[in-house]
Design an enzyme around this catalytic site. Structure first.
Site, short mmCIF file in Angstrom:
data_model
loop_
_atom_site.label_atom_id
_atom_site.label_comp_id
_atom_site.label_asym_id
_atom_site.label_seq_id
_atom_site.Cartn_x
_atom_site.Cartn_y
_atom_site.Cartn_z
CB ALA A 124 -0.94 0.00 1.20
CG ASN A 190 -0.56 -5.36 7.74
OD1 ASN A 190 -0.11 -5.82 8.78
ND2 ASN A 190 -1.68 -5.79 7.18
CG HIS A 220 -0.82 4.59 3.48
ND1 HIS A 220 -1.22 4.34 4.77
CD2 HIS A 220 -1.48 3.72 2.68
CE1 HIS A 220 -2.08 3.33 4.75
NE2 HIS A 220 -2.26 2.96 3.51
#
Length: 269
Positions: A124, A190, A220
């Protein structure tokens, strides 16, 4: 004739299904899906159902080149050492499990003893290659800021901290370090574990987590400062339609890692 890498997959949820799709479309390099380990294979009726295994012994005796975990932290604990001990490389999607130092050490030992590798895809986030390279000199700060819309936080600890139905403004629900955040938000952070392993470790990697009703994509932001200069990377991931806690890019990243295993040119290492 090209010898195809034999691939095994643990889990057949949103990520697992996308991985299978990309492999079948030839987008994961010179690989072939040989088996999918699930709890109950009678739940699935598809054209690949003949590849489903619920017998663990049979699955790990197939002589697989690469085994991919796409089933959550529990699967890393349960199958990680066994996968590496079967001389298979082990691709971990649920990287947050490695915040457990004992587990990490156990898997590293198994990998060394069996000449296999633990593979951690960028998934991600982005920029892990630059973060890892920066560790050759001093690093002053590594920080991750994660923002997700309320729908992505349902069924998580975030529901204890904020009313997801009424929140109107971005709200920070966690500020601390990666070791704790990766355990509190296993499906959603994660990425902090992957960043920690590439960089300064779980205790020194700063993390902020937000419920943000003003966005529709999982976001993110990575900030790194050190000898090399400064880096700031921001990614916006479209949540999976079947599991908003993850994004489509996770399966894509895993399949790109598979592609690199058989490609004559590898980019971004």
């Amino acid at each position: 004739m090209i010898a195809l890498l034999k691939i095994g997959l643990i889990g057949y949820g949103a990520i697992g299904q996308d991985i299978v799709k990309y492999i079948n479309e030839g987008k994961a390099g010179d690989v072939m899906l040989n088996a999918v380990l699930v709890r109950r294979k009678d739940k699935y009726a598809s054209r690949i159902s003949h590849l489903f295994f619920e017998n663990e012994e049979a699955f790990f005796e197939l002589g697989l080149d690469v085994i991919i975990e796409a089933a959550g932290h529990e699967a890393v604990y349960k199958y990680g050492k066994r996968a590496l001990s079967s001389n298979s490389d082990f691709v971990i999607a649920s990287v947050g499990a490695l915040a457990d130092d004992t587990l990490l050490a156990e898997l590293q030992t198994a990998a060394k003893l069996n000449n296999s590798r633990i593979m951690i895809p960028s998934a991600a986030i982005a920029g892990l290659d630059r973060v890892a390279a920066s560790m050759l000199q001093s690093v002053d700060e590594v920080k991750l800021v994660t923002r997700k819309p309320p729908s992505a936080w349902r069924g998580t600890i975030a529901e204890d901290k904020v009313d997801l139905d009424t929140v109107k403004e971005p709200l920070c629900i966690y500020s601390g370090v990666a070791r704790e955040s990766s355990k509190l938000f296993p499906e959603s952070t994660n990425v902090s574990a992957a960043l920690s392993l590439a960089g300064v470790g779980f205790e020194k990697t700063k993390v902020e987590v937000y419920v943000d009703p003003t966005i529709t994509r999982n976001t993110h932001q990575i900030i790194v400062k050190g000898y090399f200069g400064e880096m700031e990377v921001k990614v916006q991931n479209i949540p999976s339609a079947t599991n908003p806690k993850t994004g489509y890019i996770v399966a894509m990243s895993i399949c790109n890692a598979l592609k690199s295993r058989t490609s004559s040119i590898v980019i971004g290492v």
